[in-house]
Structure formats: C-alpha cells, structure tokens
Design an enzyme around this catalytic site. Sequence first.
Site, PDB file in Angstrom:
ATOM      1  CB  SER A 108      -0.878  -0.010   1.250  1.00 37.78           C
ATOM      2  OG  SER A 108      -1.439   1.263   1.478  1.00 37.78           O
ATOM      3  CE1 TYR A 131      -6.380   4.575  -1.407  1.00 40.92           C
ATOM      4  CE2 TYR A 131      -4.603   4.393   0.188  1.00 40.92           C
ATOM      5  CZ  TYR A 131      -5.857   4.033  -0.253  1.00 40.92           C
ATOM      6  OH  TYR A 131      -6.591   3.138   0.469  1.00 40.92           O
ATOM      7  CB  THR A 157      -6.808   2.619  -4.608  1.00 40.99           C
ATOM      8  OG1 THR A 157      -6.096   1.396  -4.391  1.00 40.99           O
ATOM      9  CG2 THR A 157      -8.083   2.602  -3.789  1.00 40.99           C
ATOM     10  CE  LYS A 253      -7.873  -2.742  -3.346  1.00 45.23           C
ATOM     11  NZ  LYS A 253      -8.425  -1.839  -2.352  1.00 45.23           N
ATOM     12  CG  HIS A 277     -11.247   0.756   0.322  1.00 40.45           C
ATOM     13  ND1 HIS A 277     -10.539   1.390  -0.662  1.00 40.45           N
ATOM     14  CD2 HIS A 277     -10.440   0.769   1.410  1.00 40.45           C
ATOM     15  CE1 HIS A 277      -9.369   1.772  -0.189  1.00 40.45           C
ATOM     16  NE2 HIS A 277      -9.280   1.397   1.067  1.00 40.45           N
TER      17      HIS A 277
HETATM   18  C1  LIG Z   1      -6.926  -2.491   7.466  1.00 33.98           C
HETATM   19  C2  LIG Z   1      -7.177  -2.250   6.016  1.00 33.98           C
HETATM   20  C3  LIG Z   1      -6.429  -1.279   5.350  1.00 33.98           C
HETATM   21  C4  LIG Z   1      -6.621  -1.068   3.987  1.00 33.98           C
HETATM   22  N1  LIG Z   1      -5.826  -0.167   3.332  1.00 33.98           N
HETATM   23  C5  LIG Z   1      -5.916  -0.065   1.991  1.00 33.98           C
HETATM   24  C6  LIG Z   1      -4.991   0.735   1.276  1.00 33.98           C
HETATM   25  O1  LIG Z   1      -4.079   1.321   1.839  1.00 33.98           O
HETATM   26  N2  LIG Z   1      -5.135   0.813  -0.078  1.00 33.98           N
HETATM   27  C7  LIG Z   1      -6.140   0.151  -0.748  1.00 33.98           C
HETATM   28  O2  LIG Z   1      -6.243   0.260  -1.967  1.00 33.98           O
HETATM   29  N3  LIG Z   1      -7.014  -0.630  -0.082  1.00 33.98           N
HETATM   30  C8  LIG Z   1      -6.922  -0.768   1.254  1.00 33.98           C
HETATM   31  N4  LIG Z   1      -7.786  -1.603   1.917  1.00 33.98           N
HETATM   32  C9  LIG Z   1      -8.770  -2.379   1.166  1.00 33.98           C
HETATM   33  C10 LIG Z   1      -8.179  -3.738   0.746  1.00 33.98           C
HETATM   34  O3  LIG Z   1      -7.211  -3.569  -0.258  1.00 33.98           O
HETATM   35  C11 LIG Z   1      -9.255  -4.681   0.192  1.00 33.98           C
HETATM   36  O4  LIG Z   1      -9.998  -4.008  -0.787  1.00 33.98           O
HETATM   37  C12 LIG Z   1     -10.190  -5.208   1.283  1.00 33.98           C
HETATM   38  O5  LIG Z   1      -9.492  -5.456   2.468  1.00 33.98           O
HETATM   39  C13 LIG Z   1     -10.862  -6.477   0.811  1.00 33.98           C
HETATM   40  O6  LIG Z   1     -11.760  -6.934   1.759  1.00 33.98           O
HETATM   41  P1  LIG Z   1     -11.439  -8.075   2.840  1.00 33.98           P
HETATM   42  O7  LIG Z   1     -10.641  -7.409   3.912  1.00 33.98           O
HETATM   43  O8  LIG Z   1     -12.790  -8.492   3.294  1.00 33.98           O
HETATM   44  O9  LIG Z   1     -10.659  -9.169   2.147  1.00 33.98           O
HETATM   45  C14 LIG Z   1      -7.624  -1.810   3.285  1.00 33.98           C
HETATM   46  C15 LIG Z   1      -8.371  -2.762   3.970  1.00 33.98           C
HETATM   47  C16 LIG Z   1      -8.161  -2.992   5.315  1.00 33.98           C
HETATM   48  C17 LIG Z   1      -8.964  -4.049   6.013  1.00 33.98           C
END
Ligand SMILES: Cc1cc2nc3c(=O)[nH]c(=O)nc-3n(C[C@H](O)[C@H](O)[C@H](O)COP(=O)(O)O)c2cc1C
Length: 385
Positions: A108, A131, A157, A253, A277
Amino acid sequence: MTKTITMIEDLRILAKARVPRMFYDYMESGSYTEGTFRANTDDFARIKLRQRVAVDMTNRTLASTMVGLPVSMPVAIAPTGLTGMQHADGEILAARAAAKAGIPFTLSTMSICSIEDVAKNMDRPFWFQLYVMRDRDFINRLIDRAKAAECSALVLTLDLQILGQRHKDIKNGLSAPPKPTVANMINLMTKPRWCLGMLGTRRRYFGNIVGHVTGVMDMRSLSSWIADQFDPRLSWDDVKRIRDRWGGKLILKGILDPEDARRAAETGAEALIVSNHGGRQLDGALSSIVSLPSIVSAVGDKIEVLMDGGIRSGQDVIKALAYGAHGVFIGRSFLYGLGAMGEQGVTLALDIIRKELDTTMALCGLRDVRDVDRTIIARTPEPFN
Ligand SMILES: Cc1cc2nc3c(=O)[nH]c(=O)nc-3n(C[C@H](O)[C@H](O)[C@H](O)COP(=O)(O)O)c2cc1C
C-alpha cells in the site's frame, strides 16, 4: 499452537488477543453502520455449490495467472495501510510469506515499510498500490520509485479520494505510532509480544510518505492527513496520465458499477478489481460478490476482472471464480494471520485457503481451477430461496 488453528476465524481470534485495540479495530471495521462490510461476507455464505461424485479427482491443479503473471493459486494479497502496525515489519513479513506461497503481494501507499525497504528485503517483484494525492510531483515520484524497485504491477485505487468514516478509529484516536495516552498505555501493557516486536524495529512511521512529502514529517492523525492530501478531483484523464507515466501492467481498484467498469476497460488497463474497499467506503453499497456478475457481463471479454471483499475461505474463492472473477485479493484474511503470528501466520492463512480451495474444487467435481465456472453453483429450489 498451529495444530489448533484450522481456519481463518482462529487467526482472527488470536490477532484480537495480540494486536493493540486501536489497530485491531482499524482492521476489523467498516464505515458507518458497517452494513456493506457485513454484506461482503454474508452474501458469500448465501451461495450454494453443486456436489458432484464419481469423477476422477487425481492430479488437481490450482495454478493460474493474474495479469498474465503465473500464480500458484488465483489469490493475491490486497494492499492494506498500516500493515506494519498489526505486527512489527508487517509488510516485509507478509511479502515474504506471499513469495514463498507463489502469489502476488501488493504494498500500500500507506504502508509502514517503504517501497525501497520491501524491495531490499525481497528477491521477487511485488505489486505497488497507488493513492492519488494533490501533490502531483509526489505521485510522479512514487510511480518512479515503484518502477525503480521493479514492481511488476501498479494497482491504482479509485474509491478513496474522500474517507468513509469508521467510528472506532475516531473514538480510539488512531495514529501511527500510538499516542502515549493512559488508555493506550494500559492496552499496550496487555500486548507484550507486539510491544517487544515494535521495540526491535525502526519501522514505525508511514515509510513511503514521511520525509518524501514536503512539509510532512509527522502524520499522526491519519484521517485529517487524508482529508488534506488526497485529491478529490481524480478523473479518468488522470488514470490515463498515470497509465502513461507507469508504462507497465496497470490494475484499477475499487470498481463496483458496470458503467465505471466500461470506463475502466477503455483506459487500456490490464485488469480491474471489483471492490468496495472491504466495506470501508460507501456504506450501503452492494457487496463485491453481488456486484461481480454484472461487471463480468459488461466487460469480461475486454479486461481481466478480479475481485476482493469478504473472502475468508477457499470456498469463498471458488464462488468468486464461479461468478467470473479471474482471481481474488484477500485483505483481512492475511491481516488476521499477520497479527496472530507474523510471517508464520500469513503462511498459515494462505495454506488454509489453498487447502480449502483444493478440496472444494474436488468435491465440485473439478481438477483444474481454470475450469471453474457458473456450472458449479447450485440453484436453490423455490420455497428455500
Ligand atoms: C486495514 C485495512 C487497510 C486497507 N488499506 C488499503 C490501502 O491502503 N489501499 C487500498 O487500496 N485498499 C486498502 N484496503 C482495502 C483492501 O485492499 C481490500 O480491498 C479489502 O481489504 C478487501 O476486503 P477483505 O478485507 O474483506 O478481504 C484496506 C483494507 C483494510 C482491512
């Protein structure tokens, strides 16, 4: 210990015991009422599979590709912010576990370990998630840094230009590292393994950002920093500009609507990720698995369709593939493993999912994961719908 861990839920329970409350809550929350966060998992549970018997189950394979790159199973690690706060050096540990498992790891923008740091500690290329921020020079430099680190795909994203509120983050005063308040200190006293790990590392800040953005040396309040820095004017033209500067494989994404999927396909990106997300942005949006089929029918022949959101088992993976995903990403499933047991926990999470996927595929009467399609889905008879 590992003998008593047989499913992803076991890792979640252990992570809850070991990770400071502020960071566990940050991971396990959705935005507002958390309705979409819950729907992501609940909707998977409603899908039923067809059991087939007396078919040859020998010589099974889960090997496939994602954006043209070989993977040992069609599962990648999703980009997650503050991963190095779930466990010391979290991004490096998870990247290593993914490399050993033969699947992609996505770093990330909001990681604790920097791009350069992860690259230095890995002998395989990883993917970088971007981002878009107001400071375009910084974005250009980030893209160039990802190129220099030989990242093999860029994940752009699109669904977080403004932040969906997570109540617990505000109540907990989420920051990296945690502020030395009385409540935090009391909580940290109950997490000795985590504290020991953190004392042993210098990686405690947002590695890609602190020291790289002019005037940003400290960014303790994540939500206000995002509000200040993320660019709410992000447009499809920006996407094309980023595609040109990057020049490599591009994955978009955060697509949840067939109309946006059509726009995404027109950009020339290799793949899109159907994603909300992890239920952290638009509360009330459809779950990812429910959104997937209409996006596959809109653009499935023009762009590779990947998905994430709610995957907690190999059964969930096969259901997503059945509805047309070429591959999936996991967020919380790997974070539970990381918070519970570091690299070993991520390896365990990936092993659990791999075995469940393999067994489920066999019980559905298939031997090759690339043959999974809608025919493995069972239709529920009328009165039970
Ligand atoms: C703690 C956390 C932090 C996240 N940070 C980002 C991020 O920095 N960039 C991003 O594109 N998605 C981020 N996401 C979304 C994840 O990439 C992903 O879309 C999501 O976790 C998928 O769902 P799941 O946790 O049920 O597998 C984050 C998700 C979580 C749970």
